[in-house]
Design a protein around this motif. Structure first.
Motif, PDB file in Angstrom:
ATOM      1  N   VAL A  59       0.848  -1.202   0.000  1.00  9.82           N
ATOM      2  CA  VAL A  59       0.000   0.000   0.000  1.00  9.82           C
ATOM      3  C   VAL A  59       0.880   1.248   0.000  1.00  9.82           C
ATOM      4  O   VAL A  59       0.645   2.189  -0.770  1.00  9.82           O
ATOM      5  N   GLU A  60       1.899   1.282   0.834  1.00  7.30           N
ATOM      6  CA  GLU A  60       2.799   2.437   0.883  1.00  7.30           C
ATOM      7  C   GLU A  60       3.532   2.625  -0.446  1.00  7.30           C
ATOM      8  O   GLU A  60       3.708   3.752  -0.910  1.00  7.30           O
ATOM      9  N   PHE A  61       3.972   1.545  -1.047  1.00  7.83           N
ATOM     10  CA  PHE A  61       4.656   1.598  -2.341  1.00  7.83           C
ATOM     11  C   PHE A  61       3.722   2.232  -3.366  1.00  7.83           C
ATOM     12  O   PHE A  61       4.114   3.129  -4.107  1.00  7.83           O
ATOM     13  N   CYS A  62       2.472   1.780  -3.393  1.00  7.01           N
ATOM     14  CA  CYS A  62       1.479   2.324  -4.332  1.00  7.01           C
ATOM     15  C   CYS A  62       1.244   3.803  -4.087  1.00  7.01           C
ATOM     16  O   CYS A  62       1.266   4.615  -5.032  1.00  7.01           O
ATOM     17  N   ILE A  63       1.014   4.165  -2.841  1.00  5.54           N
ATOM     18  CA  ILE A  63       0.755   5.562  -2.504  1.00  5.54           C
ATOM     19  C   ILE A  63       1.951   6.430  -2.881  1.00  5.54           C
ATOM     20  O   ILE A  63       1.785   7.541  -3.387  1.00  5.54           O
ATOM     21  N   GLY A  64       3.154   5.919  -2.665  1.00  4.45           N
ATOM     22  CA  GLY A  64       4.357   6.649  -3.052  1.00  4.45           C
ATOM     23  C   GLY A  64       4.428   6.901  -4.545  1.00  4.45           C
ATOM     24  O   GLY A  64       4.971   7.908  -4.995  1.00  4.45           O
ATOM     25  N   CYS A  65       3.841   5.990  -5.311  1.00  4.48           N
ATOM     26  CA  CYS A  65       3.793   6.125  -6.774  1.00  4.48           C
ATOM     27  C   CYS A  65       2.535   6.856  -7.236  1.00  4.48           C
ATOM     28  O   CYS A  65       2.302   6.994  -8.441  1.00  4.48           O
ATOM     29  N   LYS A  66       1.723   7.292  -6.280  1.00  8.47           N
ATOM     30  CA  LYS A  66       0.448   7.968  -6.563  1.00  8.47           C
ATOM     31  C   LYS A  66      -0.490   7.091  -7.391  1.00  8.47           C
ATOM     32  O   LYS A  66      -1.115   7.531  -8.349  1.00  8.47           O
ATOM     33  N   VAL A  67      -0.529   5.825  -6.988  1.00  6.00           N
ATOM     34  CA  VAL A  67      -1.400   4.840  -7.620  1.00  6.00           C
ATOM     35  C   VAL A  67      -2.336   4.307  -6.545  1.00  6.00           C
ATOM     36  O   VAL A  67      -1.905   4.049  -5.418  1.00  6.00           O
ATOM     37  N   SER A  68      -3.593   4.128  -6.894  1.00  9.57           N
ATOM     38  CA  SER A  68      -4.550   3.559  -5.957  1.00  9.57           C
ATOM     39  C   SER A  68      -4.132   2.120  -5.644  1.00  9.57           C
ATOM     40  O   SER A  68      -3.975   1.313  -6.568  1.00  9.57           O
ATOM     41  N   PRO A  69      -3.962   1.790  -4.372  1.00  5.26           N
ATOM     42  CA  PRO A  69      -3.615   0.403  -4.025  1.00  5.26           C
ATOM     43  C   PRO A  69      -4.650  -0.594  -4.546  1.00  5.26           C
ATOM     44  O   PRO A  69      -4.289  -1.689  -4.976  1.00  5.26           O
ATOM     45  N   THR A  70      -5.916  -0.213  -4.524  1.00  2.00           N
ATOM     46  CA  THR A  70      -6.968  -1.098  -5.026  1.00  2.00           C
ATOM     47  C   THR A  70      -6.793  -1.362  -6.514  1.00  2.00           C
ATOM     48  O   THR A  70      -6.868  -2.510  -6.960  1.00  2.00           O
TER      49      THR A  70
END
Length: 81
Positions: A59-70
Motif C-alpha cells: 500500500v505504501e509503495f502504491c501511494i508513493g507512486c500515486k497509484v490507488s492500491p486497489t
C-alpha cells in the motif's frame, strides 16, 4: 512445486510490477524511497524480488507512486492469468 515462497509462480509477477509502477510514476528508486520513508536499497530489493512486501508495504509503495492500491492490486490480479 516451488520450495521457497519467493519462487511461487504468482509472486514472480510482483517485482517487475513494482518496478513498472515506479517507472510509470516517473520516479527513481531514491525518490520513491524518500517519499515512503525507506532506503533506496529497500526499494531495489523489493523490485528484484529478494525481499517480499507485506500488504501494508505494498500500500505504501502504491501511494508513493500515486497509484490507488486497489487499482494496483486489481491489475496485479489480472496479470496472474
Amino acid at each position: 512445486m516451488p520450495t521457497k515462497r519467493n519462487q511461487a509462480v504468482i509472486y514472480k509477477k510482483v517485482p517487475p510490477f513494482l518496478r513498472a509502477m515506479r517507472e510509470a510514476a516517473g520516479l527513481t528508486q531514491r525518490q520513491l524511497a524518500d517519499r515512503i520513508g525507506q532506503s533506496q536499497w529497500w526499494v531495489a530489493r523489493s523490485e528484484i524480488g529478494s525481499r517480499r512486501l507485506d500488504v501494508a508495504e505494498f500500500v505504501e509503495f502504491c501511494i508513493g507512486c500515486k497509484v490507488s492500491p486497489t487499482e494496483a492490486l486489481n491489475e496485479l490480479a489480472r496479470l496472474r492469468k
